[in-house]
Design an enzyme around this catalytic site. Structure first.
Site, PDB file in Angstrom:
ATOM      1  N   ASP A  51       0.725  -1.072   0.055  1.00 45.72           N
ATOM      2  CA  ASP A  51      -0.017  -0.010   0.009  1.00 45.72           C
ATOM      3  C   ASP A  51       0.714   1.374   0.201  1.00 45.72           C
ATOM      4  O   ASP A  51       1.964   1.236   0.201  1.00 45.72           O
ATOM      5  CB  ASP A  51      -1.054   0.020   1.207  1.00 45.72           C
ATOM      6  CG  ASP A  51      -2.057  -0.716   1.180  1.00 45.72           C
ATOM      7  OD1 ASP A  51      -2.401  -1.250  -0.074  1.00 45.72           O
ATOM      8  OD2 ASP A  51      -2.711  -1.064   2.042  1.00 45.72           O
ATOM      9  N   LYS A  73      -3.829   3.151  -2.206  1.00 42.70           N
ATOM     10  CA  LYS A  73      -5.139   3.838  -2.402  1.00 42.70           C
ATOM     11  C   LYS A  73      -5.048   5.054  -1.406  1.00 42.70           C
ATOM     12  O   LYS A  73      -4.769   4.679  -0.222  1.00 42.70           O
ATOM     13  CB  LYS A  73      -6.260   2.860  -1.734  1.00 42.70           C
ATOM     14  CG  LYS A  73      -6.570   1.654  -2.756  1.00 42.70           C
ATOM     15  CD  LYS A  73      -7.454   0.632  -2.196  1.00 42.70           C
ATOM     16  CE  LYS A  73      -9.008   1.441  -1.872  1.00 42.70           C
ATOM     17  NZ  LYS A  73      -9.612   1.564  -2.994  1.00 42.70           N
ATOM     18  N   MET A 188      -8.328   8.776   9.245  1.00 40.14           N
ATOM     19  CA  MET A 188      -8.758   9.500   7.990  1.00 40.14           C
ATOM     20  C   MET A 188     -10.004  10.622   7.969  1.00 40.14           C
ATOM     21  O   MET A 188     -11.043  10.755   7.639  1.00 40.14           O
ATOM     22  CB  MET A 188      -9.691   8.445   7.003  1.00 40.14           C
ATOM     23  CG  MET A 188      -8.546   7.319   6.694  1.00 40.14           C
ATOM     24  SD  MET A 188      -9.356   6.099   5.745  1.00 40.14           S
ATOM     25  CE  MET A 188      -9.743   5.001   7.098  1.00 40.14           C
TER      26      MET A 188
HETATM   27  N1  SAH Z   1      -4.907  -0.073   8.716  1.00 33.22           N
HETATM   28  C1  SAH Z   1      -4.248   1.283   9.193  1.00 33.22           C
HETATM   29  C2  SAH Z   1      -5.037   2.335   8.788  1.00 33.22           C
HETATM   30  C3  SAH Z   1      -5.574   2.443   7.323  1.00 33.22           C
HETATM   31  S1  SAH Z   1      -6.588   3.899   6.948  1.00 33.22           S
HETATM   32  C4  SAH Z   1      -3.950   1.208  10.611  1.00 33.22           C
HETATM   33  O1  SAH Z   1      -4.155   0.158  11.307  1.00 33.22           O
HETATM   34  O2  SAH Z   1      -3.149   2.164  10.989  1.00 33.22           O
HETATM   35  C5  SAH Z   1      -5.468   5.190   6.751  1.00 33.22           C
HETATM   36  C6  SAH Z   1      -5.309   6.164   7.963  1.00 33.22           C
HETATM   37  O3  SAH Z   1      -4.380   5.965   9.006  1.00 33.22           O
HETATM   38  C7  SAH Z   1      -4.701   7.584   7.634  1.00 33.22           C
HETATM   39  O4  SAH Z   1      -5.640   8.215   6.872  1.00 33.22           O
HETATM   40  C8  SAH Z   1      -4.337   7.981   8.820  1.00 33.22           C
HETATM   41  O5  SAH Z   1      -5.638   8.381   9.457  1.00 33.22           O
HETATM   42  C9  SAH Z   1      -3.970   6.557   9.750  1.00 33.22           C
HETATM   43  N2  SAH Z   1      -2.592   6.648   9.448  1.00 33.22           N
HETATM   44  C10 SAH Z   1      -1.835   5.752   9.071  1.00 33.22           C
HETATM   45  N3  SAH Z   1      -0.594   5.733   9.077  1.00 33.22           N
HETATM   46  C11 SAH Z   1      -0.195   7.070   9.729  1.00 33.22           C
HETATM   47  C12 SAH Z   1       0.653   7.754  10.199  1.00 33.22           C
HETATM   48  N4  SAH Z   1       2.020   7.357  10.054  1.00 33.22           N
HETATM   49  N5  SAH Z   1       0.471   8.965  11.012  1.00 33.22           N
HETATM   50  C13 SAH Z   1      -0.737   9.388  11.186  1.00 33.22           C
HETATM   51  N6  SAH Z   1      -1.815   8.537  10.846  1.00 33.22           N
HETATM   52  C14 SAH Z   1      -1.631   7.507  10.108  1.00 33.22           C
END
Ligand code: SAH
Length: 270
Positions: A51, A73, A188
């Site tokens: 991803d 995505k 998000m």
């Molecule tokens: N599966 C992922 C989330 C996917 S949705 C998890 O468990 O973390 C993607 C969202 O995750 C982003 O829009 C943001 O809200 C958050 N996110 C992912 N990586 C991040 C990071 N390094 N810092 C802040 N938010 C993050």
């Protein structure tokens, strides 16, 4: 195994069978947050479908023989359809490959991992889940924010700021969400933060509630912005994705607990 995977030799890992898919959580950003089982999967995979938020440094650890396929995505940008990604996994597995589906954070946390697995099940493809550190817990920890602390909250809500339509999730019971727990961790949520704040306040959440936003959590460019629920407009132009928004009293605890100081950020693996 040899080479840079030599340390894994002789350890009792489950076999990564050809024709199966492993959904592996890469963690929030820093490559060092991948699990040992995830690292083992990197050593075994024939193909890695990854991803947008997966660290290039993590991918560089994979076996040079492994094919790498980008399936990013990102909100607001044109991207591959979810069904296409899921069917691609099926196709690669049916071709007899060991398929590593590498996803940001945890694969089962707002990551569509369940949908991908459902497609695998429907096509009779075996799979394994390797959990990862989710941004809403581990990412916050990098900003000195505990998801829970005894003095502040006995419950946490995890909320997504948009659904598949791109709007605020329609199926959310805002009154219930606003009142169920002192802490709401939002994924998000940057794009619709203003309207989410309005809905939460209309449901009884005080305007004075702390809003803490952690961007690029666990990465050297990590940034934190603080505001209040009644004044999210004031911080809107400082926000950028990816970001975790945390509402409630755990955010301000970072004033005391922030440990990820500039000096520590020099280590790119964590
Ligand atoms: N599966 C992922 C989330 C996917 S949705 C998890 O468990 O973390 C993607 C969202 O995750 C982003 O829009 C943001 O809200 C958050 N996110 C992912 N990586 C991040 C990071 N390094 N810092 C802040 N938010 C993050």
């Amino acid at each position: 195994m040899g080479g840079h995977f030599a340390a894994l030799d002789g350890l009792d890992f489950p076999p990564f069978e050809p024709g199966t898919v492993w959904l592996v959580g890469a963690g929030p950003g820093a490559p060092g947050l991948l699990s040992l089982l995830g690292y083992y999967a990197l050593s075994q995979a024939d193909v890695i479908v990854y991803d947008a938020l997966v660290s290039p440094q993590l991918l560089s650890l994979a076996s040079p023989a492994a094919e790498q396929v980008y399936a990013g995505k990102r909100g607001g940008k044109p991207s591959e359809k979810q069904t296409d990604i899921s069917l691609r996994l099926v196709e690669l597995a049916k071709a007899g490959k060991r398929v590593l589906r590498l996803k940001g954070g945890d694969p089962f946390m707002f990551g569509r991992g369940a949908e991908e697995c459902a497609t695998l099940v429907a096509h009779g493809v075996g799979f394994r889940i390797v959990p990862g550190i989710t941004a809403g817990i581990g990412g916050l920890a990098y900003a000195g924010i505990p998801a829970t602390s005894r003095d502040t909250n006995h419950a946490v809500i995890f909320l997504t700021g948009h659904d598949e339509t791109g709007g605020i999730p329609a199926a959310v019971d805002w009154a219930a969400v606003a009142n169920a727990a002192p802490v709401i961790v939002m994924y998000m949520a940057v794009k619709h933060l203003g309207s989410i704040a309005e809905k939460l306040m209309a449901a009884g959440r005080p305007a004075s509630d702390a809003v803490t936003v952690v961007m690029h959590a666990s990465l050297p460019e990590q940034q934190v912005v603080q505001g209040t629920l009644g004044a999210v407009d004031a911080i809107a132009d400082q926000l950028a994705a990816p970001a975790i928004v945390v509402l409630g009293p755990v955010g301000p605890l970072r004033e005391n607990l922030d440990w990820y100081v500039a000096k520590l950020r020099e280590n790119s693996f964590g």
